[in-house]
Write a protein that holds these residues in place. Structure first.
Motif, PDB file in Angstrom:
ATOM      1  N   GLN A   1       0.803  -1.227   0.000  1.00  0.00           N
ATOM      2  CA  GLN A   1       0.000   0.000   0.000  1.00  0.00           C
ATOM      3  C   GLN A   1       0.832   1.270   0.000  1.00  0.00           C
ATOM      4  O   GLN A   1       0.342   2.352  -0.342  1.00  0.00           O
ATOM      5  CB  GLN A   1      -0.913   0.005   1.241  1.00  0.00           C
ATOM      6  CG  GLN A   1      -2.079  -0.936   1.152  1.00  0.00           C
ATOM      7  CD  GLN A   1      -3.023  -0.562   0.038  1.00  0.00           C
ATOM      8  OE1 GLN A   1      -3.344   0.613  -0.164  1.00  0.00           O
ATOM      9  NE2 GLN A   1      -3.468  -1.547  -0.720  1.00  0.00           N
ATOM     10  N   MET A   2       2.078   1.163   0.422  1.00  0.00           N
ATOM     11  CA  MET A   2       2.908   2.349   0.596  1.00  0.00           C
ATOM     12  C   MET A   2       3.410   2.887  -0.745  1.00  0.00           C
ATOM     13  O   MET A   2       3.800   2.135  -1.621  1.00  0.00           O
ATOM     14  CB  MET A   2       4.100   1.950   1.473  1.00  0.00           C
ATOM     15  CG  MET A   2       5.104   3.032   1.696  1.00  0.00           C
ATOM     16  SD  MET A   2       6.460   2.491   2.758  1.00  0.00           S
ATOM     17  CE  MET A   2       6.444   0.744   2.600  1.00  0.00           C
ATOM     18  N   SER A   3       3.386   4.201  -0.888  1.00  0.00           N
ATOM     19  CA  SER A   3       4.041   4.827  -2.039  1.00  0.00           C
ATOM     20  C   SER A   3       5.423   5.293  -1.616  1.00  0.00           C
ATOM     21  O   SER A   3       5.586   5.880  -0.545  1.00  0.00           O
ATOM     22  CB  SER A   3       3.241   6.035  -2.533  1.00  0.00           C
ATOM     23  OG  SER A   3       1.994   5.629  -3.017  1.00  0.00           O
ATOM     24  N   GLU A   4       6.395   5.042  -2.478  1.00  0.00           N
ATOM     25  CA  GLU A   4       7.777   5.423  -2.206  1.00  0.00           C
ATOM     26  C   GLU A   4       8.434   5.767  -3.538  1.00  0.00           C
ATOM     27  O   GLU A   4       7.918   5.426  -4.601  1.00  0.00           O
ATOM     28  CB  GLU A   4       8.553   4.229  -1.612  1.00  0.00           C
ATOM     29  CG  GLU A   4       8.256   3.927  -0.190  1.00  0.00           C
ATOM     30  CD  GLU A   4       9.227   2.876   0.351  1.00  0.00           C
ATOM     31  OE1 GLU A   4       9.872   3.152   1.351  1.00  0.00           O
ATOM     32  OE2 GLU A   4       9.330   1.793  -0.253  1.00  0.00           O
TER      33      GLU A   4
ATOM     34  N   SER B   1       7.578   8.468   2.332  1.00  0.00           N
ATOM     35  CA  SER B   1       6.623   7.364   2.206  1.00  0.00           C
ATOM     36  C   SER B   1       5.226   7.915   2.407  1.00  0.00           C
ATOM     37  O   SER B   1       5.020   8.909   3.102  1.00  0.00           O
ATOM     38  CB  SER B   1       6.916   6.250   3.219  1.00  0.00           C
ATOM     39  OG  SER B   1       6.501   6.631   4.506  1.00  0.00           O
ATOM     40  N   HIS B   2       4.282   7.263   1.759  1.00  0.00           N
ATOM     41  CA  HIS B   2       2.886   7.713   1.766  1.00  0.00           C
ATOM     42  C   HIS B   2       2.036   6.461   1.817  1.00  0.00           C
ATOM     43  O   HIS B   2       2.214   5.552   1.003  1.00  0.00           O
ATOM     44  CB  HIS B   2       2.640   8.485   0.465  1.00  0.00           C
ATOM     45  CG  HIS B   2       1.208   8.848   0.199  1.00  0.00           C
ATOM     46  ND1 HIS B   2       0.283   7.971  -0.318  1.00  0.00           N
ATOM     47  CD2 HIS B   2       0.549  10.021   0.358  1.00  0.00           C
ATOM     48  CE1 HIS B   2      -0.878   8.584  -0.457  1.00  0.00           C
ATOM     49  NE2 HIS B   2      -0.746   9.829  -0.058  1.00  0.00           N
ATOM     50  N   ILE B   3       1.161   6.378   2.799  1.00  0.00           N
ATOM     51  CA  ILE B   3       0.286   5.196   2.842  1.00  0.00           C
ATOM     52  C   ILE B   3      -1.113   5.642   3.245  1.00  0.00           C
ATOM     53  O   ILE B   3      -1.293   6.398   4.187  1.00  0.00           O
ATOM     54  CB  ILE B   3       0.859   4.104   3.785  1.00  0.00           C
ATOM     55  CG1 ILE B   3       0.076   2.798   3.628  1.00  0.00           C
ATOM     56  CG2 ILE B   3       0.872   4.534   5.242  1.00  0.00           C
ATOM     57  CD1 ILE B   3       0.767   1.585   4.241  1.00  0.00           C
ATOM     58  N   PRO B   4      -2.100   5.236   2.462  1.00  0.00           N
ATOM     59  CA  PRO B   4      -3.475   5.638   2.778  1.00  0.00           C
ATOM     60  C   PRO B   4      -4.096   4.711   3.815  1.00  0.00           C
ATOM     61  O   PRO B   4      -3.648   3.578   3.991  1.00  0.00           O
ATOM     62  CB  PRO B   4      -4.189   5.463   1.437  1.00  0.00           C
ATOM     63  CG  PRO B   4      -3.462   4.333   0.781  1.00  0.00           C
ATOM     64  CD  PRO B   4      -2.026   4.423   1.240  1.00  0.00           C
TER      65      PRO B   4
ATOM     66  N   PRO C   1       6.109   3.095   7.435  1.00  0.00           N
ATOM     67  CA  PRO C   1       5.230   4.128   6.890  1.00  0.00           C
ATOM     68  C   PRO C   1       4.025   4.372   7.800  1.00  0.00           C
ATOM     69  O   PRO C   1       3.272   5.313   7.595  1.00  0.00           O
ATOM     70  CB  PRO C   1       4.785   3.522   5.566  1.00  0.00           C
ATOM     71  CG  PRO C   1       4.798   2.052   5.812  1.00  0.00           C
ATOM     72  CD  PRO C   1       5.931   1.801   6.759  1.00  0.00           C
TER      73      PRO C   1
END
Lengths: 359, 184, 259
Positions: free
Chosen positions: A175-178, B34-37, B62
């Motif tokens: 799910q994480m964007s990196e 880092s970005h996590i919804p 994250p």
């Protein structure tokens, strides 16, 4: 070099599958891997590939079996409860010695559990998972970048050894964007004379897991598989180590747990505790010899996992009683807390333990 | 520098996009991000939120337990995340929509009429831009304004890029408003 | 070979010259031979893959001279889907029994048909599980005694026998659906025509075709082979009507040209 992109792990994996030459993808929706089918439903038509949303997990893995038998690169993905359903087909694929890539973006269980990331499918992934005496190669990425890189690797390994290769990621990694730099194709090609393409100019090929005749056929088949697994156990051992050379404490972890453990190593070292991280990148084959050596040098081992005592079994098998092994596990979508890892090790240091209690 | 942000609001307030915009801006400057919804069923009630980590070092998890910064675009988000902020943390809250003002005395609380700012530019959908503007003013070491401006075209889909001039104006309005608050 | 000794009847080229493992009076051997003949006539033996089911026909690939693939119980239509999508110019046959097709594989059966996969499904219905020793099948008739319906199938308890053709005939996509039988020579000839047509349609890329074949299992029915053939006619056919349910190649050709 390609541009750095901010990509969600699941999407990085999906694009990497395209780069690896996968043009046949079959899956059933389940969270937290849904970005993979959504992404490939857009991308596959663009590259002349097949995206098919199957009627069930059982059907999806069976479609993978069919496509793999046809000699093409093929993949399916799911999350924990869905992966349980796929085990039937995985066993058949293993028995039939077909190459394919499987992805499990793990969530918490048992049963329906919840959708947050977890590592509770370690046993299922590393012990075969379905019926019979078989293994799949299991790779454990720890970032969006590795989801992409390991996918490229997985397709080559699958073809080289005619074996299902499982990418085992927890939901947070998916799910994480990196930042991701998309990998290049390896360009490796594999001949598939066994593929079922029609018996033109050759005698017919048969792909089946059933071995009835003679009576010894099935044992011979299993022994053959075991030889292959032994070969893979020698050739596909993947690890990452961090500050292990002089470590007096060895933390063992994979996936999201390993990211946190790595930070704990930094913090502990800043406070004068010589900690190191042993991160298996292949969970099967498990890098047991490498772990044994480092664990013996360190003397103290802490396993950190997002499950309550699964990885630790392989750690204990690896060290084989040479040192004692402690466990810090979280479950149900919880991630190991950085402070808890540090405190756990420091409390032992404070009490000046000469050995660690076995968990 | 490591900041752990939670951005929260109703679905449709651009919560995820806000996080991505900050991440891309920081990533282009060579920072770790880092970005996590929050994902799945949770999206369909109360708040949608994302967790963003921006750091000069490798990022461990994250997942954020105790954020250093919260941007709360609606009331439920204040209720949910005010208690989780670490002492000394920053809470930017959307005073246009939030009825119950936050109360913790160990936080930096910044009220911002973000939705009204957005409406005054003719759109209901850009309150998040005002909030980012305020954040950039209050925490200049995360990313500079120019980096966010540059990231807008990369993050906003081609379909919506025509709104970027408006987005930019609201972004700057958020930045200016905060200046006034600080002066007061 | 002199003109005088031209055989009237010979083993088809596509049928392997081996001893059969099927019981006396079983219908599978007949159906295998018909498939082999049809593949030979269509000249596609060297580009056909036969998917064998779990059940008595699990070794079907040992009898037909084409590439063979095994599927898990009930999954043959899904396996066929994957294979056909990988190799769209090859012929793919999914050969299935009643437990496979209508019990454990109901989902795969319906969805492959609904997608109009360009495959041929040959369904051998003998109203009983053969390989496992004679248990009740989804097509076991009302009152029929089996290993697991020792008092006779009771519809109030386990429902009525399912009619596959009628179920699939509710779907838009299939091009051809027919139920035939192999209980006597005339029926065998009709079945041959049906199999040939189904495979021809696949060769022409017209989509999903389905041939249900009522067949004998004297061993598990506990009767002599001759009685078995009579039972198909007297007991099965009143419930499973022999009928061409669907045959619309022209429509499919137009659709194909339009797309």
């Amino acid at each position: 070099m390609s541009k750095t992109l901010l990509m969600k792990g699941n999407e990085a994996l999906a694009e990497a599958a395209i780069i690896a030459g996968c043009r046949h993808y079959f899956a059933y929706p389940i969270t937290p891997q849904n970005e993979i089918p959504a992404y490939l439903s857009r991308r596959m038509p663009e590259v002349g590939g097949t995206f098919l949303q199957a009627e069930s997990e059982l059907a999806a893995i069976s479609m993978v079996l069919g496509a793999a038998a046809g000699g093409v690169r093929t993949m399916t993905s799911s999350s924990s409860p869905g992966m349980a359903l796929k085990q039937e087909g995985i066993s058949y694929i293993a028995g039939s010695e077909l190459p394919c890539v499987l992805v499990n973006v793990m969530r918490g269980g048992p049963g329906l559990g919840a959708i947050a990331g977890a590592q509770g499918d370690y046993f299922q992934a590393t012990r075969g998972g379905g019926n019979g005496d078989y293994r799949t190669i299991v790779l454990a990425p720890g970032s969006a970048q590795e989801l992409a890189d390991f996918t490229i690797d997985a397709f080559d390994l699958a073809d080289e050894y005619r074996i299902p290769v499982l990418i085992l990621a927890d939901g947070y990694i998916g799910q994480m964007s990196e930042p991701v730099v998309l990998p290049e194709p390896t360009g490796k090609t594999f001949k598939k004379p066994w593929a079922l393409t029609g018996a033109k100019g050759r005698s017919k090929n048969i792909i089946a897991s059933m071995k009835l005749i003679p009576d010894t056929a099935l044992e011979e088949h299993n022994l053959h598989l075991q030889e292959k697994y032994d070969l893979i156990s020698e050739n596909v051992r993947r690890i990452e180590t961090y500050h292990t050379d002089d470590a007096e404490w060895l933390i063992v972890a994979y996936g999201t747990a390993a990211r946190i453990a790595r930070k704990a190593v930094d913090r502990l070292r800043a406070e004068g505790v010589k900690a190191g991280l042993f991160r298996p990148l292949s969970l099967w084959p498990f890098p047991d010899r490498e772990l044994y050596e480092l664990a013996r040098n360190a003397g103290k081992v802490l396993t950190v996992e997002m499950s309550l005592g699964q990885l630790v079994e392989d750690v204990k098998l690896s060290v084989n009683g040479a040192v004692e092994v402690d466990l810090y596990g979280r479950a149900g979508g919880a991630v190991p807390a950085l402070d808890d890892i540090i405190e756990r090790i420091k409390s032992y240091e404070r009490e000046n333990h000469t050995h660690v209690q076995a968990s | 520098m490591t900041e752990e942000l939670i951005i929260a609001g109703f679905g449709g307030q651009g919560v995820l996009l806000t996080g991505r915009l900050l991440c891309v801006a920081a990533m282009r400057l060579g920072k770790q991000v880092s970005h996590i919804p929050s994902y799945g069923a949770e999206m369909r009630g109360g708040t949608a939120n994302c967790s963003v980590v921006i750091s000069d070092e490798d990022i461990a998890s994250p997942v954020i337990e105790r954020p250093s910064i919260v941007i709360a675009l609606n009331g439920p988000s204040v209720a949910k995340f005010e208690p989780r902020l670490r002492p000394g943390g920053l809470l930017i809250w959307n005073s246009s929509l939030v009825k119950q003002a936050p109360t913790r005395s160990d936080l930096v609380l910044v009220s911002l009429d973000a939705a009204d700012r957005s409406l005054s530019e003719g759109t209901e959908r850009a309150a998040n831009m005002a909030a980012i503007g305020a954040l950039l003013k209050l925490k200049p070491d995360i990313v500079p304004m120019e980096a966010v401006e540059a990231a807008l075209d990369e993050v906003i889909s081609a379909r919506n890029r025509k709104h970027n001039p408006v987005n930019l104006r609201i972004l700057h309005a958020g930045y200016e408003i905060t200046k006034t608050i600080n002066a007061a | 070979m002199s003109a005088k000794t031209i055989p009237m009847y010979k083993r088809p080229e596509g049928l392997t010259d081996v001893r059969t493992h099927y019981c006396a009076g079983c219908g599978h051997g007949i159906v295998h031979k018909l498939i082999a003949e049809a593949l030979e006539e269509l000249e596609v033996l060297d580009r056909t893959i036969l998917i064998a089911p779990v059940g008595c026909a699990v070794l079907a690939y040992n009898y037909i001279e084409v590439d063979g693939l095994e599927a898990a119980h009930g999954r043959a239509p899904a396996v066929a889907t994957g294979l056909k999508r990988a190799l769209p110019d090859r012929m793919v046959i999914s050969y299935q029994g009643d437990g496979d097709l209508l019990a454990i594989g109901t989902g795969e059966t319906i969805h492959a048909a609904n997608r109009g996969e360009d495959i041929t499904v040959i369904f051998v219905n003998n109203a009983v599980y053969g390989m496992t020793g004679g248990q009740m099948a989804p097509t076991t008739l009302e009152g029929q005694k089996t290993l697991t319906s020792p008092y006779g199938r009771n519809p109030a308890d386990v429902g009525f026998p399912i009619r596959a053709c009628e179920v699939l005939d509710t779907l838009e996509s299939p091009v051809y659906i027919e139920r035939t039988s192999v209980h006597n020579p005339a029926s065998v000839r009709k079945t041959k025509k049906a199999i040939l047509k189904a495979l021809k349609y696949q060769k022409d890329g017209l989509g999903y075709s389905f041939v249900e074949i009522l067949s004998m299992c004297p061993t598990n029915w506990g009767v002599e082979p001759v009685t078995g053939a009579e039972w198909v006619k007297d007991a099965m056919m009143p419930w499973f009507t022999l009928k061409k349910f669907r045959d619309r190649p022209e429509e499919k050709k137009e659709e194909k040209q339009a797309s």
